[in-house]
Write a protein that holds these residues in place. Structure first.
Motif, short mmCIF file in Angstrom:
data_model
loop_
_atom_site.label_atom_id
_atom_site.label_comp_id
_atom_site.label_asym_id
_atom_site.label_seq_id
_atom_site.Cartn_x
_atom_site.Cartn_y
_atom_site.Cartn_z
N THR A 128 0.83 -1.20 0.00
CA THR A 128 0.00 0.00 0.00
C THR A 128 0.87 1.25 0.00
N GLY A 129 0.27 2.34 -0.36
CA GLY A 129 0.95 3.64 -0.37
C GLY A 129 -0.08 4.72 -0.52
N HIS A 130 0.33 5.82 -1.10
CA HIS A 130 -0.57 6.97 -1.28
C HIS A 130 -0.54 7.42 -2.73
N ASP A 131 -1.69 7.86 -3.21
CA ASP A 131 -1.73 8.41 -4.57
C ASP A 131 -1.35 9.89 -4.51
N SER A 132 -1.42 10.57 -5.64
CA SER A 132 -0.98 11.97 -5.71
C SER A 132 -1.82 12.91 -4.85
N SER A 133 -3.04 12.50 -4.50
CA SER A 133 -3.87 13.34 -3.64
C SER A 133 -3.73 12.98 -2.17
N GLY A 134 -2.89 11.99 -1.86
CA GLY A 134 -2.67 11.60 -0.47
C GLY A 134 -3.58 10.51 0.03
N SER A 135 -4.46 9.99 -0.83
CA SER A 135 -5.36 8.91 -0.43
C SER A 135 -4.61 7.58 -0.43
N SER A 136 -4.95 6.73 0.52
CA SER A 136 -4.32 5.42 0.57
C SER A 136 -4.78 4.58 -0.61
N THR A 137 -3.83 3.78 -1.14
CA THR A 137 -4.12 2.98 -2.31
C THR A 137 -3.17 1.79 -2.36
N VAL A 190 16.43 4.36 8.49
CA VAL A 190 15.42 5.37 8.80
C VAL A 190 14.49 5.45 7.59
N PRO A 191 13.51 4.53 7.53
CA PRO A 191 12.64 4.50 6.35
C PRO A 191 11.73 5.72 6.28
N ASP A 192 11.40 6.10 5.08
CA ASP A 192 10.47 7.18 4.82
C ASP A 192 9.21 6.55 4.24
N ILE A 193 8.07 6.84 4.81
CA ILE A 193 6.82 6.24 4.36
C ILE A 193 6.57 6.52 2.88
N ALA A 194 7.04 7.65 2.38
CA ALA A 194 6.81 8.01 0.98
C ALA A 194 7.73 7.24 0.03
N ASP A 195 8.79 6.60 0.55
CA ASP A 195 9.70 5.84 -0.31
C ASP A 195 8.95 4.69 -0.98
N ARG A 196 9.24 4.49 -2.24
CA ARG A 196 8.70 3.35 -2.98
C ARG A 196 9.89 2.55 -3.48
N PRO A 197 10.43 1.68 -2.62
CA PRO A 197 11.61 0.94 -3.03
C PRO A 197 11.34 0.08 -4.26
N LYS A 198 12.40 -0.16 -5.01
CA LYS A 198 12.29 -1.02 -6.18
C LYS A 198 11.93 -2.43 -5.71
N LEU A 199 10.85 -2.97 -6.25
CA LEU A 199 10.44 -4.31 -5.90
C LEU A 199 11.16 -5.27 -6.83
N SER A 200 12.05 -6.07 -6.26
CA SER A 200 12.80 -6.99 -7.10
C SER A 200 12.87 -8.37 -6.45
N GLU A 201 13.32 -9.33 -7.22
CA GLU A 201 13.41 -10.70 -6.72
C GLU A 201 14.52 -10.85 -5.70
#
Length: 182
Positions: free
Chosen positions: A8-17, A47-58
């Protein structure tokens, strides 16, 4: 068993998605260790940042062992130990595959004491399915579904003397190992 990872994360308007949903990469059986699988579910920096979207890899970038303060979640299936008694089992090939698929962890396994290793981490291990034995230096403990182990950098090995696979979820929190004096 197929495992789906939902992130999960947030879209451009800040809504959870839901930002990602799909099969957990790396959860397939190892080639040289029949029935064994280990997949990195997620890793965070110290020190993770909630906004970070790490690369999802194998595979993890450098190591499955997190830096102090970082985390790694691993989903591991341990087959019955009897599968490793097969004359076709090649310990050297299995060790090489472990190092390739779980960098930073595979290298910590002791050559003279198969299965034993120690990490610089606090580990939370939850038995999701089956039963397994935790071996320590001077004792062992049998664990069942629902049991939780907290390890503080201890030397240990996992054994499955039963006839069915055991599936565990581990969360590793990177830690510093104090220097021993005298």
């Amino acid at each position: 068993m197929t495992t789906t990872r939902i992130v999960t994360g947030h879209d451009s308007s800040g809504s959870s998605t839901i930002i990602s949903s799909g099969s957990l990469a790396g959860a397939e059986e190892f080639t040289h260790s029949p029935g064994f699988s280990a997949a990195v579910v997620w890793q965070t920096s110290p020190v993770p940042d909630i906004a970070d979207r790490p690369k999802l890899s194998e595979h993890p970038a450098r190591s499955v062992i997190p830096a102090p303060g970082g985390t790694t979640a691993l989903l591991v299936t341990f087959p019955p130990d009897s599968l490793f008694a097969s004359p076709d089992f090649d310990p050297a090939a299995a060790a090489g595959e472990l190092c390739e698929r779980l960098p930073g962890l595979g290298e910590l396994f002791e050559a003279d004491n198969p299965g034993f290793h120690r990490t610089d981490s606090i580990d939370y291990g939850i038995v999701l399915e089956g039963e397994i034995t935790l071996e320590l230096d001077q004792q062992s403990h049998h664990l069942r579904q629902g049991d939780i182990v907290v390890q503080g950098g201890t030397r240990h090995a996992w054994r499955n003397p039963g006839s069915k696979p055991a599936r565990l979820l581990f969360v590793l929190v990177g830690a510093n190992r104090p220097e021993r004096s005298g």
